[in-house]
Write a protein that holds these residues in place. Structure first.
Motif, mmCIF file in Angstrom:
data_model
loop_
_atom_site.group_PDB
_atom_site.id
_atom_site.type_symbol
_atom_site.label_atom_id
_atom_site.label_comp_id
_atom_site.label_asym_id
_atom_site.label_seq_id
_atom_site.Cartn_x
_atom_site.Cartn_y
_atom_site.Cartn_z
ATOM 1 N N SER A 25 81.049 -29.388 66.741
ATOM 2 C CA SER A 25 80.057 -29.556 67.812
ATOM 3 C C SER A 25 78.703 -29.008 67.384
ATOM 4 C CB SER A 25 80.514 -28.836 69.081
ATOM 5 O OG SER A 25 81.668 -29.421 69.592
ATOM 6 N N GLY A 26 78.702 -27.856 66.719
ATOM 7 C CA GLY A 26 77.455 -27.269 66.246
ATOM 8 C C GLY A 26 76.804 -28.101 65.163
ATOM 9 N N ALA A 27 77.620 -28.708 64.301
ATOM 10 C CA ALA A 27 77.073 -29.511 63.204
ATOM 11 C C ALA A 27 76.370 -30.757 63.714
ATOM 12 C CB ALA A 27 78.189 -29.896 62.240
ATOM 13 N N PHE A 28 76.827 -31.299 64.831
ATOM 14 C CA PHE A 28 76.244 -32.533 65.343
ATOM 15 C C PHE A 28 75.335 -32.315 66.545
ATOM 16 C CE2 PHE A 28 80.080 -33.984 63.118
ATOM 17 C CZ PHE A 28 79.481 -34.839 62.205
ATOM 18 N N ALA A 29 75.048 -31.073 66.872
ATOM 19 C CA ALA A 29 74.174 -30.767 68.001
ATOM 20 C C ALA A 29 72.715 -31.008 67.628
ATOM 21 C CB ALA A 29 74.368 -29.318 68.439
ATOM 22 N N THR A 30 71.914 -31.236 68.630
ATOM 23 C CA THR A 30 70.487 -31.470 68.396
ATOM 24 C C THR A 30 69.680 -30.178 68.429
ATOM 25 O OG1 THR A 30 70.183 -31.911 70.753
ATOM 26 C CG2 THR A 30 70.574 -33.809 69.325
ATOM 27 N N ALA A 31 70.268 -29.102 68.914
ATOM 28 C CA ALA A 31 69.572 -27.808 68.974
ATOM 29 C C ALA A 31 69.483 -27.202 67.573
ATOM 30 C CB ALA A 31 70.306 -26.869 69.914
ATOM 31 N N SER A 32 68.757 -26.103 67.458
ATOM 32 C CA SER A 32 68.635 -25.421 66.169
ATOM 33 C C SER A 32 69.997 -24.878 65.736
ATOM 34 C CB SER A 32 67.627 -24.275 66.266
ATOM 35 O OG SER A 32 68.158 -23.252 67.083
ATOM 36 N N ASN A 33 70.140 -24.615 64.426
ATOM 37 C CA ASN A 33 71.417 -24.115 63.903
ATOM 38 C C ASN A 33 71.826 -22.805 64.551
ATOM 39 O OD1 ASN A 33 72.169 -26.178 62.248
ATOM 40 N ND2 ASN A 33 71.576 -25.169 60.350
ATOM 41 N N ASP A 34 70.877 -21.883 64.731
ATOM 42 C CA ASP A 34 71.215 -20.595 65.345
ATOM 43 C C ASP A 34 71.801 -20.787 66.736
ATOM 44 O OD1 ASP A 34 70.529 -19.054 63.190
ATOM 45 O OD2 ASP A 34 68.506 -18.605 63.912
ATOM 46 N N GLU A 35 71.209 -21.675 67.498
ATOM 47 C CA GLU A 35 71.678 -21.918 68.861
ATOM 48 C C GLU A 35 72.967 -22.748 68.869
ATOM 49 O OE1 GLU A 35 69.945 -24.298 72.686
ATOM 50 O OE2 GLU A 35 68.525 -23.153 71.476
ATOM 51 N N SER A 36 73.061 -23.729 67.991
ATOM 52 C CA SER A 36 74.209 -24.626 67.966
ATOM 53 C C SER A 36 75.502 -23.920 67.583
ATOM 54 C CB SER A 36 73.970 -25.766 66.972
ATOM 55 O OG SER A 36 72.880 -26.550 67.357
ATOM 56 N N PHE A 37 75.418 -22.952 66.702
ATOM 57 C CA PHE A 37 76.614 -22.284 66.208
ATOM 58 C C PHE A 37 76.880 -20.931 66.864
ATOM 59 C CE2 PHE A 37 75.717 -25.282 62.772
ATOM 60 C CZ PHE A 37 76.981 -25.832 62.600
ATOM 61 N N GLN A 38 76.153 -20.608 67.926
ATOM 62 C CA GLN A 38 76.327 -19.311 68.577
ATOM 63 C C GLN A 38 77.756 -19.118 69.086
ATOM 64 O OE1 GLN A 38 74.241 -16.812 68.536
ATOM 65 N NE2 GLN A 38 75.578 -15.504 69.730
ATOM 66 N N THR A 39 78.315 -20.116 69.785
ATOM 67 C CA THR A 39 79.681 -19.969 70.300
ATOM 68 C C THR A 39 80.691 -19.927 69.151
ATOM 69 O OG1 THR A 39 79.784 -22.360 70.663
ATOM 70 C CG2 THR A 39 79.241 -20.980 72.565
ATOM 71 N N HIS A 40 80.416 -20.638 68.077
ATOM 72 C CA HIS A 40 81.284 -20.614 66.898
ATOM 73 C C HIS A 40 81.326 -19.202 66.303
ATOM 74 C CE1 HIS A 40 83.165 -22.141 63.204
ATOM 75 N NE2 HIS A 40 82.233 -21.516 62.510
ATOM 76 N N ARG A 41 80.171 -18.565 66.201
ATOM 77 C CA ARG A 41 80.114 -17.200 65.668
ATOM 78 C C ARG A 41 80.807 -16.207 66.609
ATOM 79 N NH1 ARG A 41 75.118 -19.019 63.835
ATOM 80 N NH2 ARG A 41 74.031 -18.298 65.680
ATOM 81 N N MET A 42 80.604 -16.375 67.906
ATOM 82 C CA MET A 42 81.233 -15.465 68.869
ATOM 83 C C MET A 42 82.755 -15.580 68.825
ATOM 84 S SD MET A 42 78.521 -15.836 72.031
ATOM 85 C CE MET A 42 79.721 -15.391 73.223
ATOM 86 N N LEU A 43 83.265 -16.804 68.774
ATOM 87 C CA LEU A 43 84.709 -16.983 68.693
ATOM 88 C C LEU A 43 85.240 -16.456 67.363
ATOM 89 C CD1 LEU A 43 87.338 -17.918 69.926
ATOM 90 C CD2 LEU A 43 86.865 -20.224 69.055
ATOM 91 N N GLY A 44 84.450 -16.566 66.305
ATOM 92 C CA GLY A 44 84.861 -16.016 65.013
ATOM 93 C C GLY A 44 85.104 -14.524 65.107
ATOM 94 N N ALA A 45 84.231 -13.819 65.791
ATOM 95 C CA ALA A 45 84.434 -12.379 65.989
ATOM 96 C C ALA A 45 85.673 -12.126 66.831
ATOM 97 C CB ALA A 45 83.200 -11.760 66.649
ATOM 98 N N GLY A 46 85.896 -12.976 67.821
ATOM 99 C CA GLY A 46 87.092 -12.849 68.649
ATOM 100 C C GLY A 46 88.368 -13.085 67.856
ATOM 101 N N ILE A 47 88.302 -14.008 66.912
ATOM 102 C CA ILE A 47 89.467 -14.294 66.068
ATOM 103 C C ILE A 47 89.794 -13.094 65.186
ATOM 104 C CG2 ILE A 47 90.270 -15.701 64.121
ATOM 105 C CD1 ILE A 47 88.962 -18.120 65.539
ATOM 106 N N VAL A 48 88.779 -12.421 64.688
ATOM 107 C CA VAL A 48 89.022 -11.209 63.887
ATOM 108 C C VAL A 48 89.752 -10.174 64.741
ATOM 109 C CG1 VAL A 48 87.938 -9.255 62.713
ATOM 110 C CG2 VAL A 48 87.077 -11.565 62.329
ATOM 111 N N LEU A 49 89.267 -9.934 65.951
ATOM 112 C CA LEU A 49 89.905 -8.960 66.840
ATOM 113 C C LEU A 49 91.326 -9.387 67.207
ATOM 114 C CD1 LEU A 49 86.909 -8.101 69.191
ATOM 115 C CD2 LEU A 49 87.824 -6.753 67.300
ATOM 116 N N LEU A 50 91.500 -10.671 67.482
ATOM 117 C CA LEU A 50 92.825 -11.185 67.819
ATOM 118 C C LEU A 50 93.780 -11.036 66.633
ATOM 119 C CD1 LEU A 50 94.691 -12.595 69.831
ATOM 120 C CD2 LEU A 50 93.766 -14.781 69.027
ATOM 121 N N ALA A 51 93.290 -11.290 65.432
ATOM 122 C CA ALA A 51 94.129 -11.151 64.240
ATOM 123 C C ALA A 51 94.550 -9.702 64.020
ATOM 124 C CB ALA A 51 93.392 -11.682 63.016
ATOM 125 N N VAL A 52 93.661 -8.766 64.297
ATOM 126 C CA VAL A 52 94.021 -7.346 64.191
ATOM 127 C C VAL A 52 95.082 -7.007 65.240
ATOM 128 C CG1 VAL A 52 93.159 -4.988 64.495
ATOM 129 C CG2 VAL A 52 91.841 -6.638 63.158
#
Length: 140
Positions: A25-52
């Motif tokens: 979704s972020g790769a094909f979004a029309t917004a800037s990269n920082d804005e488009s991938f914000q939820t991707h980065r947030m979930l990535g941090a959540g995945i680290v915590l979930l994995a721990v």
């Protein structure tokens, strides 16, 4: 406790699937990269915590050492994803990305596939171990 572990392992796989969706979704979004991938980065941090959390629960549930290790591997691979992003950004020049940065960042997708493979293996083994009649390893 083993059923709880299996449930968390399934939740972890679902989070990784959602992560792939958010990346696309972020790769094909029309917004800037920082804005488009914000939820991707947030979930990535959540995945680290979930994995721990999955790793801790695996240890408490006295799962086999290999399964505990694989659970920790997911956490390590998830952290490595952020490291890959930083290294790729270091190759970029002031105006945009470079070929070297893009090649390094390609490893991010490969890392995601590795995380998915390990997480799926954990789910298969956790489901097998949480079934009825599965002996619990004695305490050391």
């Amino acid at each position: 406790m083993r059923k709880f572990f299996a449930g968390l392992a399934i939740l972890q796989v679902l989070a990784v699937v959602a992560q792939f969706f958010l990346a696309a979704s972020g790769a094909f979004a029309t917004a800037s990269n920082d804005e488009s991938f914000q939820t991707h980065r947030m979930l990535g941090a959540g995945i680290v915590l979930l994995a721990v959390l999955v790793t801790v629960v695996a240890a408490v549930a006295r799962m086999p050492g290999r399964l505990i290790g694989m659970s920790g591997l997911v956490a390590g691979l998830a952290v490595l994803q952020a490291v890959i992003r930083v290294i790729a950004a270091a190759f970029d020049d002031a105006g945009g990305s470079t070929t070297a940065g893009e090649l390094v960042f390609g490893l991010h997708a490969v890392g995601g596939l590795a995380i998915m493979a390990v997480a799926m293996t954990i789910v298969r083994q956790a489901r097998r171990m949480s079934g009825p009649g599965t002996p619990v390893r004695p305490a050391p």
